[in-house]
Design a protein around this motif. Structure first.
Motif, short mmCIF file in Angstrom:
data_model
loop_
_atom_site.label_atom_id
_atom_site.label_comp_id
_atom_site.label_asym_id
_atom_site.label_seq_id
_atom_site.Cartn_x
_atom_site.Cartn_y
_atom_site.Cartn_z
N VAL A 1 29.20 -6.44 -39.82
CA VAL A 1 27.78 -6.09 -39.80
C VAL A 1 27.38 -5.76 -41.23
N LEU A 2 26.37 -6.48 -41.72
CA LEU A 2 25.80 -6.21 -43.04
C LEU A 2 24.43 -5.59 -42.81
N ILE A 3 24.17 -4.47 -43.44
CA ILE A 3 22.88 -3.81 -43.30
C ILE A 3 22.21 -3.77 -44.67
N GLU A 4 20.98 -4.20 -44.69
CA GLU A 4 20.16 -4.15 -45.91
C GLU A 4 18.97 -3.26 -45.59
N ALA A 5 18.77 -2.20 -46.38
CA ALA A 5 17.74 -1.21 -46.06
C ALA A 5 16.85 -0.93 -47.27
N GLU A 6 15.58 -0.75 -46.96
CA GLU A 6 14.64 -0.34 -48.00
C GLU A 6 14.95 1.10 -48.41
N LEU A 7 14.44 1.49 -49.55
CA LEU A 7 14.75 2.80 -50.14
C LEU A 7 14.53 3.96 -49.17
N ALA A 8 13.50 3.90 -48.33
CA ALA A 8 13.21 4.98 -47.39
C ALA A 8 14.33 5.20 -46.38
N MET A 9 15.17 4.18 -46.15
CA MET A 9 16.26 4.29 -45.18
C MET A 9 17.61 4.57 -45.85
N CYS A 10 17.64 4.58 -47.18
CA CYS A 10 18.90 4.80 -47.90
C CYS A 10 19.25 6.29 -47.91
N ASN A 11 20.55 6.55 -48.04
CA ASN A 11 21.10 7.90 -48.15
C ASN A 11 20.81 8.77 -46.93
N ARG A 12 20.67 8.14 -45.78
CA ARG A 12 20.49 8.85 -44.51
C ARG A 12 21.57 8.37 -43.56
N SER A 13 21.99 9.26 -42.70
CA SER A 13 22.99 8.88 -41.71
C SER A 13 22.31 8.03 -40.63
N LEU A 14 22.84 6.85 -40.42
CA LEU A 14 22.35 5.95 -39.38
C LEU A 14 23.47 5.76 -38.35
N THR A 15 23.09 5.54 -37.11
CA THR A 15 24.08 5.28 -36.07
C THR A 15 24.12 3.77 -35.82
N LEU A 16 25.26 3.18 -36.10
CA LEU A 16 25.47 1.75 -35.87
C LEU A 16 26.27 1.59 -34.59
N GLU A 17 25.75 0.77 -33.69
CA GLU A 17 26.47 0.42 -32.47
C GLU A 17 26.64 -1.10 -32.47
N ILE A 18 27.78 -1.54 -32.01
CA ILE A 18 28.00 -2.97 -31.80
C ILE A 18 28.74 -3.10 -30.48
N GLU A 19 28.25 -4.02 -29.64
CA GLU A 19 28.90 -4.20 -28.35
C GLU A 19 28.96 -5.68 -28.01
N VAL B 1 14.69 -2.47 -42.13
CA VAL B 1 16.13 -2.69 -42.12
C VAL B 1 16.39 -4.10 -41.63
N LYS B 2 17.29 -4.80 -42.32
CA LYS B 2 17.75 -6.11 -41.88
C LYS B 2 19.22 -5.96 -41.52
N VAL B 3 19.61 -6.57 -40.41
CA VAL B 3 20.99 -6.49 -39.95
C VAL B 3 21.50 -7.92 -39.73
N TYR B 4 22.67 -8.20 -40.27
CA TYR B 4 23.31 -9.50 -40.11
C TYR B 4 24.66 -9.28 -39.45
N VAL B 5 24.95 -10.05 -38.40
CA VAL B 5 26.24 -9.97 -37.72
C VAL B 5 26.94 -11.31 -37.93
N LEU B 6 28.17 -11.25 -38.43
CA LEU B 6 28.95 -12.45 -38.72
C LEU B 6 30.31 -12.35 -38.05
N LEU B 7 30.88 -13.51 -37.73
CA LEU B 7 32.23 -13.58 -37.16
C LEU B 7 33.14 -14.26 -38.16
N ALA B 8 34.34 -13.75 -38.31
CA ALA B 8 35.34 -14.34 -39.19
C ALA B 8 36.69 -14.22 -38.50
#
Length: 182
Positions: free
Chosen positions: A69-87, A14-21
């Protein structure tokens, strides 16, 4: 991280990108975002309703901001519930707390997110998902360095974050000369 439950799904590939706008809009039909002034890193703190205040006098506010938050996931991580936290963390890594209706509260968001598997693309092409938190009135902060940190299923990486500097408001101009001292 201590004390946080970890979901059953192990985070791999999984790749995660955090951006501010400054402003943003989500397109729920295709999972894209429209962002304005993305990538800022310095914000001028101001008094309520833009009024000038003495430096360091609370409450100072950031300008409006959007945390993406942009999340890029390989096929094994797709279609599964993930918990995203940002603080929001201080320069020392402490969670920022702001006044709330029931007292002080942490600046933290947690939500379930699902990365859909992409259709019509070759096998191995990653799925993508986006999350956006809009703060149109800004946040009450003191001058300093801050960091929005993302976490997926309890896992975090140093580069899954976006830093910004809250600059103290400029001092009000002084007109004329001070009275002479004897």
């Amino acid at each position: 991280m201590g004390g946080r439950p970890v979901a059953a799904t192990t985070v791999v590939d999984v790749k995660v990108y955090v951006l501010l706008a400054e402003k943003g809009a989500q397109n729920p039909h295709n999972g894209t975002l429209s962002l304005l002034n993305v990538g800022w890193a310095i914000t001028q703190l101001r008094g309520p309703m833009g009024s000038p205040m003495a430096v360091g006098a609370p409450p100072l506010l950031t300008g409006p901001q959007v945390v993406v938050v942009l999340i890029e996931a390989e096929l094994a991580m797709c279609n599964r519930s993930l918990t995203l936290e940002i603080e929001l963390l201080t320069e020392d890594g402490d969670v920022v707390e702001i006044p709330g209706p029931a007292g002080s509260q942490a600046v933290r968001l947690e939500q379930s997110i699902m990365v859909p598997s992409p259709s019509g693309v070759p096998t191995g092409f990653p799925g993508r998902a986006t999350a956006m938190m809009e703060l149109p009135t800004g946040l009450p902060l003191s001058p300093g360095i801050y960091r929005w940190q993302a976490r997926v299923n309890g896992k975090e990486e140093d580069d899954w974050s976006a830093h910004f500097f809250g600059a103290a408001p400029p001092q009000a101009p002084t007109f004329g000369f001070p009275p002479p001292t004897e």
